[in-house]
Structures are given as structure tokens and as C-alpha cells.
Motif scaffolding. Structure first.
Motif, PDB file in Angstrom:
ATOM      1  N   SER A   1     -44.999 -69.682  -4.399  1.00 37.32           N
ATOM      2  CA  SER A   1     -45.749 -69.289  -3.212  1.00 37.32           C
ATOM      3  C   SER A   1     -47.120 -68.840  -3.696  1.00 37.32           C
ATOM      4  O   SER A   1     -47.214 -68.073  -4.661  1.00 37.32           O
ATOM      5  CB  SER A   1     -45.055 -68.130  -2.498  1.00 37.32           C
ATOM      6  OG  SER A   1     -43.767 -68.517  -2.073  1.00 37.32           O
TER       7      SER A   1
ATOM      8  N   ASP B   1     -43.573 -71.704   5.251  1.00 37.71           N
ATOM      9  CA  ASP B   1     -43.017 -71.385   6.569  1.00 37.71           C
ATOM     10  C   ASP B   1     -41.947 -70.294   6.478  1.00 37.71           C
ATOM     11  O   ASP B   1     -40.987 -70.291   7.226  1.00 37.71           O
ATOM     12  CB  ASP B   1     -42.494 -72.635   7.270  1.00 37.71           C
ATOM     13  CG  ASP B   1     -41.241 -73.194   6.640  1.00 37.71           C
ATOM     14  OD1 ASP B   1     -40.921 -72.807   5.498  1.00 37.71           O
ATOM     15  OD2 ASP B   1     -40.570 -74.012   7.284  1.00 37.71           O
ATOM     16  N   ASP B   2     -42.149 -69.360   5.559  1.00 37.18           N
ATOM     17  CA  ASP B   2     -41.185 -68.264   5.428  1.00 37.18           C
ATOM     18  C   ASP B   2     -41.822 -66.947   5.871  1.00 37.18           C
ATOM     19  O   ASP B   2     -42.950 -66.923   6.361  1.00 37.18           O
ATOM     20  CB  ASP B   2     -40.656 -68.179   3.991  1.00 37.18           C
ATOM     21  CG  ASP B   2     -41.727 -67.858   2.966  1.00 37.18           C
ATOM     22  OD1 ASP B   2     -42.905 -67.676   3.336  1.00 37.18           O
ATOM     23  OD2 ASP B   2     -41.390 -67.774   1.775  1.00 37.18           O
ATOM     24  N   GLU B   3     -41.115 -65.860   5.685  1.00 33.10           N
ATOM     25  CA  GLU B   3     -41.583 -64.557   6.154  1.00 33.10           C
ATOM     26  C   GLU B   3     -42.804 -64.046   5.390  1.00 33.10           C
ATOM     27  O   GLU B   3     -43.494 -63.147   5.859  1.00 33.10           O
ATOM     28  CB  GLU B   3     -40.448 -63.522   6.096  1.00 33.10           C
ATOM     29  CG  GLU B   3     -39.958 -63.188   4.689  1.00 33.10           C
ATOM     30  CD  GLU B   3     -38.947 -64.176   4.120  1.00 33.10           C
ATOM     31  OE1 GLU B   3     -38.605 -64.026   2.937  1.00 33.10           O
ATOM     32  OE2 GLU B   3     -38.531 -65.110   4.821  1.00 33.10           O
ATOM     33  N   ASP B   4     -43.108 -64.596   4.239  1.00 31.46           N
ATOM     34  CA  ASP B   4     -44.267 -64.176   3.455  1.00 31.46           C
ATOM     35  C   ASP B   4     -45.493 -65.067   3.654  1.00 31.46           C
ATOM     36  O   ASP B   4     -46.475 -64.959   2.920  1.00 31.46           O
ATOM     37  CB  ASP B   4     -43.917 -64.143   1.965  1.00 31.46           C
ATOM     38  CG  ASP B   4     -42.954 -63.018   1.628  1.00 31.46           C
ATOM     39  OD1 ASP B   4     -42.971 -61.990   2.338  1.00 31.46           O
ATOM     40  OD2 ASP B   4     -42.190 -63.167   0.664  1.00 31.46           O
TER      41      ASP B   4
ATOM     42  N   LYS C   1     -49.103 -63.608   3.639  1.00 29.67           N
ATOM     43  CA  LYS C   1     -49.695 -63.256   2.348  1.00 29.67           C
ATOM     44  C   LYS C   1     -49.803 -64.469   1.430  1.00 29.67           C
ATOM     45  O   LYS C   1     -50.775 -64.616   0.689  1.00 29.67           O
ATOM     46  CB  LYS C   1     -48.852 -62.178   1.670  1.00 29.67           C
ATOM     47  CG  LYS C   1     -49.446 -61.713   0.360  1.00 29.67           C
ATOM     48  CD  LYS C   1     -48.708 -60.540  -0.238  1.00 29.67           C
ATOM     49  CE  LYS C   1     -49.379 -60.103  -1.521  1.00 29.67           C
ATOM     50  NZ  LYS C   1     -48.708 -58.996  -2.145  1.00 29.67           N
TER      51      LYS C   1
ATOM     52  N   SER D   1     -40.918 -68.290  -6.711  1.00 25.62           N
ATOM     53  CA  SER D   1     -39.801 -68.142  -5.775  1.00 25.62           C
ATOM     54  C   SER D   1     -38.505 -68.655  -6.337  1.00 25.62           C
ATOM     55  O   SER D   1     -38.386 -69.627  -6.967  1.00 25.62           O
ATOM     56  CB  SER D   1     -40.114 -68.888  -4.486  1.00 25.62           C
ATOM     57  OG  SER D   1     -41.289 -68.372  -3.924  1.00 25.62           O
TER      58      SER D   1
END
Length: 109
Positions: free
Chosen positions: A6, A62-65, A68, A109
Motif C-alpha cells: 500500500s 479499496d480498503d479501509e486505509d 492514507k 501488506s
């Protein structure tokens, strides 16, 4: 092989295409293409670069992070149709530090 990083937006990148250009230039990948797929939300496209020993995908996260780290860099086995041209091999062990050296924050990740 499948490795996901990421990454933050590069200071000179205004969109996914520019982000991919910066990353591919850093990796000395000259053979790349934009591809379209519903498997890559939210904009259903990604950029694929071809190296001797790997394929490198740069796509929207497309994730919660995602706020950032808005992009993912995914390193996978080479695609059978990919022609790396004169691109070097990707050194997985050194990729995170190389991404950091061009001004990106990286989360392995």
C-alpha cells in the motif's frame, strides 16, 4: 508470487496514470499498459508493467486505509503475454525501500 504494497500518492501524481508512470520509471519498466476490469474498483482500471521476472500492477486501493494509502503496488508472476523488453528483474526484497526513495510512504501488506 504475489506481494502487495500500500503506497501514498507521490507529490507529482495527480491521478492513477501518473502514479503508475512514476513507479514504472523508478523500476525502469518501459513496457506497460492500462487495463480495464471490474475487479479493480472504484474506477475499474489499473496499470500493468512487465519486468523480466514479474508483472507489476498499480491500482487504486479499496480498503479501509485508502485515505492514507490510496494506491496498491502488486507484484506477481510475469503475465504470459507480457513482453518486458529491456526491463530489469524486480528485486522484491528491495522494492519497498525503492518506493520510499521516490518519496512514497509504504505499508507492506
Amino acid at each position: 508470487m504475489h506481494h502487495l504494497y500500500s503506497v501514498t500518492r507521490h507529490k507529482d501524481a495527480s491521478d492513477l496514470a501518473t502514479q503508475a508512470e512514476i513507479i514504472f520509471a523508478m523500476l525502469q519498466i518501459s513496457a506497460s499498459e492500462e487495463r480495464f476490469s471490474a475487479n479493480y474498483p472504484p474506477n475499474d482500471h489499473y496499470f500493468l508493467g512487465h519486468a523480466i521476472n514479474a508483472s507489476v500492477v498499480v491500482c487504486d486501493a479499496d480498503d479501509e486505509d485508502a485515505a492514507k494509502y490510496p494506491y496498491w503496488v502488486v507484484v506477481k508472476n510475469p503475465m504470459p503475454w507480457g513482453n518486458p523488453g529491456d526491463a530489469p528483474s524486480i528485486l522484491i526484497a528491495e522494492l519497498a525501500s525503492a518506493l520510499t526513495n521516490v518519496g512514497l510512504s509504504v505499508r507492506d501488506s
